[in-house]
Design a protein around this motif. Structure first.
Motif, mmCIF file in Angstrom:
data_model
loop_
_atom_site.group_PDB
_atom_site.id
_atom_site.type_symbol
_atom_site.label_atom_id
_atom_site.label_comp_id
_atom_site.label_asym_id
_atom_site.label_seq_id
_atom_site.Cartn_x
_atom_site.Cartn_y
_atom_site.Cartn_z
ATOM 1 N N ASP A 533 -7.162 -4.835 -9.722
ATOM 2 C CA ASP A 533 -7.427 -3.783 -8.750
ATOM 3 C C ASP A 533 -6.136 -3.400 -8.044
ATOM 4 O O ASP A 533 -5.044 -3.651 -8.538
ATOM 5 N N ASP A 534 -6.240 -2.798 -6.896
ATOM 6 C CA ASP A 534 -5.061 -2.333 -6.183
ATOM 7 C C ASP A 534 -4.617 -3.301 -5.094
ATOM 8 O O ASP A 534 -4.168 -2.889 -4.030
ATOM 9 N N VAL A 535 -4.750 -4.573 -5.362
ATOM 10 C CA VAL A 535 -4.230 -5.580 -4.443
ATOM 11 C C VAL A 535 -2.903 -6.077 -4.988
ATOM 12 O O VAL A 535 -2.795 -6.444 -6.155
ATOM 13 N N LEU A 536 -1.877 -6.069 -4.137
ATOM 14 C CA LEU A 536 -0.548 -6.510 -4.543
ATOM 15 C C LEU A 536 -0.380 -7.988 -4.244
ATOM 16 O O LEU A 536 -0.939 -8.514 -3.280
ATOM 17 N N ASN A 537 0.394 -8.659 -5.074
ATOM 18 C CA ASN A 537 0.691 -10.073 -4.870
ATOM 19 C C ASN A 537 2.205 -10.205 -4.748
ATOM 20 O O ASN A 537 2.933 -10.237 -5.735
ATOM 21 N N VAL A 538 2.677 -10.267 -3.512
ATOM 22 C CA VAL A 538 4.114 -10.339 -3.231
ATOM 23 C C VAL A 538 4.422 -11.727 -2.685
ATOM 24 O O VAL A 538 3.919 -12.117 -1.637
ATOM 25 N N SER A 539 5.226 -12.474 -3.402
ATOM 26 C CA SER A 539 5.573 -13.844 -3.001
ATOM 27 C C SER A 539 4.324 -14.685 -2.748
ATOM 28 O O SER A 539 4.281 -15.517 -1.847
ATOM 29 N N GLY A 540 3.288 -14.457 -3.552
ATOM 30 C CA GLY A 540 2.060 -15.220 -3.401
ATOM 31 C C GLY A 540 1.157 -14.730 -2.291
ATOM 32 O O GLY A 540 0.091 -15.293 -2.057
ATOM 33 N N HIS A 541 1.548 -13.672 -1.595
ATOM 34 C CA HIS A 541 0.752 -13.121 -0.499
ATOM 35 C C HIS A 541 0.041 -11.856 -0.976
ATOM 36 O O HIS A 541 0.680 -10.923 -1.452
ATOM 37 N N ARG A 542 -1.267 -11.827 -0.844
ATOM 38 C CA ARG A 542 -2.048 -10.692 -1.312
ATOM 39 C C ARG A 542 -2.166 -9.636 -0.224
ATOM 40 O O ARG A 542 -2.533 -9.950 0.910
ATOM 41 N N MET A 543 -1.868 -8.401 -0.581
ATOM 42 C CA MET A 543 -1.962 -7.302 0.369
ATOM 43 C C MET A 543 -2.592 -6.100 -0.302
ATOM 44 O O MET A 543 -2.287 -5.796 -1.451
ATOM 45 N N GLY A 544 -3.455 -5.430 0.430
ATOM 46 C CA GLY A 544 -4.070 -4.235 -0.110
ATOM 47 C C GLY A 544 -3.116 -3.050 -0.054
ATOM 48 O O GLY A 544 -2.425 -2.851 0.946
ATOM 49 N N THR A 545 -3.090 -2.270 -1.127
ATOM 50 C CA THR A 545 -2.253 -1.078 -1.123
ATOM 51 C C THR A 545 -2.680 -0.126 -0.009
ATOM 52 O O THR A 545 -1.851 0.537 0.612
ATOM 53 N N MET A 546 -3.989 -0.080 0.229
ATOM 54 C CA MET A 546 -4.499 0.841 1.239
ATOM 55 C C MET A 546 -3.964 0.505 2.626
ATOM 56 O O MET A 546 -3.689 1.389 3.434
ATOM 57 N N GLU A 547 -3.790 -0.790 2.904
ATOM 58 C CA GLU A 547 -3.288 -1.201 4.216
ATOM 59 C C GLU A 547 -1.847 -0.710 4.416
ATOM 60 O O GLU A 547 -1.481 -0.231 5.490
ATOM 61 N N ILE A 548 -1.035 -0.801 3.366
ATOM 62 C CA ILE A 548 0.360 -0.348 3.458
ATOM 63 C C ILE A 548 0.418 1.171 3.500
ATOM 64 O O ILE A 548 1.195 1.756 4.263
ATOM 65 N N GLU A 549 -0.417 1.814 2.688
ATOM 66 C CA GLU A 549 -0.480 3.276 2.716
ATOM 67 C C GLU A 549 -0.894 3.778 4.097
ATOM 68 O O GLU A 549 -0.339 4.750 4.622
ATOM 69 N N SER A 550 -1.867 3.076 4.694
ATOM 70 C CA SER A 550 -2.335 3.467 6.029
ATOM 71 C C SER A 550 -1.217 3.347 7.053
ATOM 72 O O SER A 550 -1.084 4.185 7.950
ATOM 73 N N ALA A 551 -0.398 2.302 6.921
ATOM 74 C CA ALA A 551 0.713 2.112 7.854
ATOM 75 C C ALA A 551 1.742 3.235 7.708
ATOM 76 O O ALA A 551 2.263 3.760 8.698
ATOM 77 N N LEU A 552 2.032 3.617 6.460
ATOM 78 C CA LEU A 552 3.007 4.703 6.236
ATOM 79 C C LEU A 552 2.505 6.023 6.813
ATOM 80 O O LEU A 552 3.237 6.746 7.496
ATOM 81 N N VAL A 553 1.251 6.331 6.561
ATOM 82 C CA VAL A 553 0.695 7.600 7.031
ATOM 83 C C VAL A 553 0.547 7.615 8.552
ATOM 84 O O VAL A 553 0.513 8.670 9.178
ATOM 85 N N ALA A 554 0.479 6.402 9.149
ATOM 86 C CA ALA A 554 0.404 6.326 10.610
ATOM 87 C C ALA A 554 1.684 6.844 11.267
ATOM 88 O O ALA A 554 1.698 7.153 12.463
ATOM 89 N N LYS A 555 2.761 6.956 10.493
ATOM 90 C CA LYS A 555 3.992 7.583 10.981
ATOM 91 C C LYS A 555 3.773 9.097 10.865
ATOM 92 O O LYS A 555 4.410 9.796 10.074
ATOM 93 N N SER A 556 2.837 9.552 11.664
ATOM 94 C CA SER A 556 2.268 10.891 11.450
ATOM 95 C C SER A 556 3.230 12.037 11.756
ATOM 96 O O SER A 556 3.012 13.170 11.330
ATOM 97 N N ASP A 557 4.315 11.750 12.476
ATOM 98 C CA ASP A 557 5.279 12.815 12.749
ATOM 99 C C ASP A 557 6.132 13.145 11.531
ATOM 100 O O ASP A 557 6.762 14.214 11.471
ATOM 101 N N ILE A 558 6.153 12.239 10.562
ATOM 102 C CA ILE A 558 7.009 12.416 9.377
ATOM 103 C C ILE A 558 6.204 12.467 8.089
ATOM 104 O O ILE A 558 6.428 13.324 7.243
ATOM 105 N N VAL A 559 5.254 11.530 7.920
ATOM 106 C CA VAL A 559 4.602 11.311 6.628
ATOM 107 C C VAL A 559 3.287 12.075 6.533
ATOM 108 O O VAL A 559 2.434 11.986 7.425
ATOM 109 N N ALA A 560 3.125 12.781 5.419
ATOM 110 C CA ALA A 560 1.875 13.490 5.165
ATOM 111 C C ALA A 560 0.933 12.650 4.300
ATOM 112 O O ALA A 560 -0.281 12.638 4.518
#
Length: 664
Positions: A533-560
């Motif tokens: 699925d769309d869960v990333l495994n970075v250094s053994g730590h699982r993170m959802g792509t959606m969580e990172i995408e949400s953080a990027l888009v939260a920079k709403s003055d720059i990111v669409a």
């Protein structure tokens, strides 16, 4: 029988085999393949009887159970439901009055090299004191307590103290941001937070208490009435009157005796948040009885634990590995363990090796990410090579967190284990509670890069999208066909998400691990091929792509808009690649580099440093179908630098692929 057309094809072939030595087999708890197969046969012939026997032999029950497994409300399985016990009593009290009470429980080495040792008897006294502190703050059985702690003895004390009074703990990794911490405090409805003023990592003093203050100031955490602060360093922090107190001052005023609160076997021992494929973190809820049984039993089986062993799991208590193989398993098994506060590269990249020599470590359990970084360090600086340290005390090596590539396996085997130490390459997850597929040191012939065979009682299989078994040699979806005692019980506060995520109807009610795998044709050994699925495994730590995408888009003055995928990485296993659409023009050159750096730091602030994208590419748009779906499979190919041969006829904007492929 041919593989179905949708099967995952495997191209890796590994022919090297390393059988256990005769001496290892002779001394092992599970001796030889015959010993392994006998346990598997027992489980096959009488599944519930097998688990009932193990639970009676390995767990101290205040009230014995009469029903082993209740499947009436599947997939909400219940194990040993009418039994009562206490997890802390199983880790500490049971050793009192035996020779183990004066045995060293924990050898703690601080970031700066200072060493502190605590016996089982001393640890019980400290845990009891802190349990009394929690009770004095009004924490009761069933309440949730969030721990945001450094990797110290005090972190384990806090976890054990919660278990002692029947409170449910939720440990949040000390690298997470205030926003991530806030979400977890709020979702758990925590009544108290236990933290430290600072943590020490790599010679640096990093804040914890101020991050807790920021999290609580965000609002919606009114349930959290108390903040208890471990003073790790002399540096002062802001203390809120009426809410914040120091751990050492509170403990000094309390008795060293606290009777354990006995709870039902299904009582939630802890909730541990892990990222899912949606933005909201999932609170994985584990029971007390079944979880504790498997944590203890896998210590004995997987690590072939002896009374004389010095065990070292390098994982942080903020992750499941630090729960099962630091805070609970080793203590339940009466082991002496090392706990390390720092990082493997400080003050030099030989820190692990010098510590193994110093403390005569016999069992060493770490992540492939750490191994790969230390290979790189040793290649560039001979003074930090493992051969400069005396590692002769080692007898078993372990790998955890992600699949270990064969090259790293061989380096680990030769340079750390001296070609004499079996490597237990363990596959498991936050949700499984303990090891699922792993070699047993005195039984299983080893194949580099393979986690080999499931443990006795664990019925793993590889199936296609309809739940049908696929033949050996063909890849597919990894599932577990039968419930097991340490399995996830639910997602905290979201039972429907639990069912949908882990027991999809199309897979016949099997547990969905979320990983692809393949079994070798010759031995039937399992090899994990990656997330499905769309869960990333970075250094053994699982993170959802959606969580990172949400953080990027939260920079709403720059990111669409943003889409995040993973690509293979030699160091971290998987690297995060973000494709970003800005509200302004696409930057180039130094402007692009500066903006990418700004967004990386933003993600680090929103989620934590581990979530920072390794690469950010900017484009006018993202590859989407006419219905608006982002084609992540195409982005994965671009991230890997592959030539795209897939059908792009369904794309609304196929020209965007060329732009994203050349934009760095």
């Amino acid at each position: 029988m041919t593989a179905p057309s949708n099967a995952i094809q495997s191209t890796l072939v590994e022919n090297r085999v390393f059988p256990p030595s005769d001496a290892t087999v002779a001394a092992a708890r599970v001796a030889g393949m015959a010993g392994y197969e006998a346990l598997c046969a027992e489980a096959e012939n009488d599944y519930e009887g097998f688990w009932a026997r193990l639970a009676r032999e390995n767990v101290v029950w205040n009230k014995p159970f009469t029903q082993t497994l209740d499947q009436s409300d599947a997939p909400f399985f219940k194990w040993f439901q009418d039994g009562e016990l206490n997890a802390s009593a199983n880790c500490l009290d049971k050793h009192i009055g035996t020779p183990t009470e004066n045995k060293t429980a924990i050898i703690f080495e601080a970031d700066g090299g200072e060493v502190t040792k605590v016996t089982y008897k001393e640890l019980l006294a400290k845990v009891s004191q802190f349990a009394n502190v929690l009770k004095s703050k009004g924490v009761q059985k069933g309440d949730r307590v969030v721990l945001y702690m450094p990797m110290t003895i005090e972190g384990v004390i806090a976890m054990q103290a919660c278990a002692r009074i029947g409170a449910t703990h939720s440990v949040v990794f000390g690298g997470f941001s205030s926003k991530a911490l806030h979400e977890r405090i709020q979702d758990a409805g925590a009544v108290a937070v236990v933290t430290a003023n600072y943590q020490m990592r790599g010679g640096k003093e990093l804040p914890l208490k101020s991050i807790v203050d920021e999290a609580l100031a965000m609002g919606g955490c009114d349930s959290a009435k108390s903040v208890i602060v471990f003073q790790r360093t002399p540096t002062a922090v802001n203390m809120v009157a009426g809410r914040d107190t120091f751990m050492h001052e509170e403990m000094a005023a309390q008795s060293t005796e606290c009777a354990p609160e006995f709870v039902g076997a299904e009582h939630p021992l802890f909730v541990l948040y892990t990222s899912g494929s949606t933005g909201k973190p999932k609170g994985v809820q584990h029971s007390t009885g079944g979880y504790l049984l498997w944590a203890k039993l896998t210590m004995d089986w997987t690590f072939d634990l002896k009374d004389s062993d010095v065990f070292w799991c390098t994982a942080d208590i903020g992750w499941i590995t630090g729960h099962s193989y630091v805070a609970y398993g080793p203590l339940a098994a009466g082991a002496t363990q090392i706990i390390f506060e720092g990082v493997p590269t400080f003050p030099k990249a030989d820190r692990f090796w010098t510590m193994i020599e110093k403390h005569k470590c016999t069992i060493f359990y770490t992540a492939p990410t750490a191994i790969r970084s230390l290979i790189k360090a040793a290649d560039s600086d001979a003074s930090v090579h493992p051969d400069r340290s005396d590692l002769s005390s080692l007898r078993i090596l372990g790998s955890v967190g992600e699949p270990i590539n064969p090259e790293a396996w061989m380096w680990y085997y030769k340079n750390v284990g001296g070609e004499r130490c079996p490597i237990v390459d363990t596959f498991w997850q936050t949700e499984t509670g303990g090891h699922m597929i792993t070699p047993l040191p005195g039984a299983t012939p080893l194949v580099p890069g393979s986690c080999t065979l499931p443990l006795p009682g664990i019925t793993t299989a590889i199936v296609d999208e309809t739940g049908q078994d696929v033949p050996n040699g063909s890849g597919g979806i990894l599932v577990v066909k039968k419930p097991w005692p340490s399995m996830i019980r639910t997602i905290w506060g979201d039972p429907e998400r639990f069912k949908k995520s882990y027991f999809p109807e199309e897979l016949k009610g099997y547990y969905l691990a979320g990983d692809g795998a393949v079994r070798s044709e010759d031995r039937g050994y399992f090899r994990i091929t990656g997330r499905i699925d769309d869960v990333l495994n970075v250094s053994g730590h699982r993170m959802g792509t959606m969580e990172i995408e949400s953080a990027l888009v939260a920079k709403s003055d720059i990111v669409a808009e943003a889409a995040v995928v993973g690509r293979p990485d030699d160091l971290t296993g998987e690297a995060i690649v973000a494709f970003v659409v800005l509200k302004g023009p696409v930057p180039t050159g130094d402007d692009a580099k500066a903006l990418a750096n700004e967004l990386r730091n933003w993600v680090g602030k929103e989620i934590g440093p581990i979530a920072k994208p390794k690469e950010i590419r900017f484009g006018e748009n993202l590859p989407k179908t006419r219905s608006g779906k982002i084609m992540r499979r195409l982005l994965r190919g671009i991230a890997k630098g592959e030539t795209l041969t897939q059908d792009t006829s369904t794309l609304e904007n196929p020209h965007i692929l060329e732009q994203l492929a050349r934009t760095n």
